[in-house]
Design a protein around this motif. Structure first.
Motif, PDB file in Angstrom:
ATOM      1  N   THR A 208      28.231 -36.112 -44.112  1.00  0.00           N
ATOM      2  CA  THR A 208      28.562 -35.432 -44.854  1.00  0.00           C
ATOM      3  C   THR A 208      27.832 -34.868 -46.469  1.00  0.00           C
ATOM      4  O   THR A 208      27.979 -34.408 -47.470  1.00  0.00           O
ATOM      5  CB  THR A 208      29.567 -35.789 -45.076  1.00  0.00           C
TER       6      THR A 208
ATOM      7  N   ASN B 194      28.680 -31.957 -48.268  1.00  0.00           N
ATOM      8  CA  ASN B 194      29.051 -31.970 -49.824  1.00  0.00           C
ATOM      9  C   ASN B 194      28.038 -30.233 -49.908  1.00  0.00           C
ATOM     10  O   ASN B 194      29.107 -30.021 -50.764  1.00  0.00           O
ATOM     11  CB  ASN B 194      28.771 -32.919 -50.200  1.00  0.00           C
TER      12      ASN B 194
ATOM     13  N   ILE C 114      29.179 -27.063 -49.177  1.00  0.00           N
ATOM     14  CA  ILE C 114      30.498 -26.871 -48.823  1.00  0.00           C
ATOM     15  C   ILE C 114      30.673 -26.124 -50.448  1.00  0.00           C
ATOM     16  O   ILE C 114      31.139 -25.465 -50.793  1.00  0.00           O
ATOM     17  CB  ILE C 114      31.519 -27.411 -49.165  1.00  0.00           C
TER      18      ILE C 114
ATOM     19  N   LYS D 178      31.713 -22.685 -51.865  1.00  0.00           N
ATOM     20  CA  LYS D 178      32.923 -21.854 -52.761  1.00  0.00           C
ATOM     21  C   LYS D 178      32.482 -21.833 -53.712  1.00  0.00           C
ATOM     22  O   LYS D 178      33.221 -20.660 -55.070  1.00  0.00           O
ATOM     23  CB  LYS D 178      33.714 -22.792 -52.670  1.00  0.00           C
TER      24      LYS D 178
ATOM     25  N   MET E   1      40.383 -22.099 -50.961  1.00  0.00           N
ATOM     26  CA  MET E   1      40.254 -23.375 -50.442  1.00  0.00           C
ATOM     27  C   MET E   1      41.668 -23.830 -51.605  1.00  0.00           C
ATOM     28  O   MET E   1      42.129 -25.273 -51.252  1.00  0.00           O
ATOM     29  CB  MET E   1      39.170 -23.747 -51.338  1.00  0.00           C
TER      30      MET E   1
ATOM     31  N   HIS F  67      40.582 -26.382 -55.804  1.00  0.00           N
ATOM     32  CA  HIS F  67      39.862 -26.292 -54.612  1.00  0.00           C
ATOM     33  C   HIS F  67      39.258 -27.706 -54.507  1.00  0.00           C
ATOM     34  O   HIS F  67      38.615 -27.961 -53.243  1.00  0.00           O
ATOM     35  CB  HIS F  67      38.316 -25.327 -55.146  1.00  0.00           C
TER      36      HIS F  67
ATOM     37  N   THR G 119      41.343 -29.780 -51.943  1.00  0.00           N
ATOM     38  CA  THR G 119      40.428 -29.176 -51.056  1.00  0.00           C
ATOM     39  C   THR G 119      39.388 -29.802 -50.253  1.00  0.00           C
ATOM     40  O   THR G 119      39.006 -30.508 -49.054  1.00  0.00           O
ATOM     41  CB  THR G 119      40.488 -28.124 -50.535  1.00  0.00           C
ATOM     42  N   HIS G 120      38.447 -29.654 -51.506  1.00  0.00           N
ATOM     43  CA  HIS G 120      36.584 -30.148 -51.315  1.00  0.00           C
ATOM     44  C   HIS G 120      36.790 -31.592 -50.607  1.00  0.00           C
ATOM     45  O   HIS G 120      35.796 -31.633 -49.767  1.00  0.00           O
ATOM     46  CB  HIS G 120      36.620 -29.379 -52.159  1.00  0.00           C
TER      47      HIS G 120
ATOM     48  N   LEU H 142      38.163 -32.282 -46.991  1.00  0.00           N
ATOM     49  CA  LEU H 142      36.891 -31.972 -46.474  1.00  0.00           C
ATOM     50  C   LEU H 142      36.371 -33.036 -46.010  1.00  0.00           C
ATOM     51  O   LEU H 142      36.176 -33.751 -44.782  1.00  0.00           O
ATOM     52  CB  LEU H 142      37.016 -30.228 -46.486  1.00  0.00           C
TER      53      LEU H 142
ATOM     54  N   LEU I 165      36.033 -35.454 -42.534  1.00  0.00           N
ATOM     55  CA  LEU I 165      34.660 -35.420 -42.209  1.00  0.00           C
ATOM     56  C   LEU I 165      33.981 -36.288 -41.894  1.00  0.00           C
ATOM     57  O   LEU I 165      33.455 -36.479 -40.845  1.00  0.00           O
ATOM     58  CB  LEU I 165      34.076 -33.865 -42.835  1.00  0.00           C
TER      59      LEU I 165
END
Length: 104
Positions: free
Chosen positions: A17, A21, A24, A28, A38, A45, A48-49, A52, A56
Motif C-alpha cells: 500500500t 499510494n 494512485i 489521479k 475520485m 479526491h 477517495t484516495h 482506497l 486496501l
C-alpha cells in the motif's frame, strides 16, 4: 527472528500500500478522468484516495495473513522492505510535487 502471521501479513500489506499510494497519486494527478471519478465517488479526491489506501491495507493484510507468505519473512527482512517501500513511495511523491513548488 520468526514473526507472527498477522505481523507478516500486515507488514506485507504496508509495503504494497505504501507503493500503491504513490501510484494512485500519480495516476489521479496526471489523468483528469481518474481525478474526476475520485472527486465524484466521495466528494473529494483526497477522501477517495485515503479510503482506497486504508481499505486496501486492511484487505491485503488479512489476505496475506491467511497465506503461507509470512513464513518466508523474518522481522529484519520485513522491516528493511517496509523502510525501502516508504522511502521509494516518498521519493516518487516528492519527485512529482517538487517541480510544482517552484512557482509557489
Amino acid at each position: 527472528m520468526k514473526i507472527e502471521k498477522y505481523t507478516a501479513g500486515f507488514g506485507l500489506s504496508l509495503i504494497v500500500t505504501s507503493l500503491l499510494n504513490a501510484v494512485i497519486l500519480l495516476l489521479k494527478e496526471t489523468n483528469e478522468g481518474i481525478m474526476n471519478g475520485m472527486k465524484a465517488a466521495l466528494g473529494h479526491h483526497w477522501t477517495t484516495h485515503g479510503v482506497l489506501v486504508i481499505v486496501l491495507f486492511v484487505v491485503l493484510g488479512f489476505v496475506f495473513s491467511g497465506t503461507k507468505m509470512g513464513e518466508k519473512w523474518d522481522s529484519r527482512k520485513l522491516l528493511t522492505c517496509i523502510i525501502w517501500a516508504v522511502i521509494i513511495g516518498g521519493v516518487v511523491i516528492a519527485g512529482f510535487f517538487l517541480p510544482h513548488l517552484k512557482g509557489a
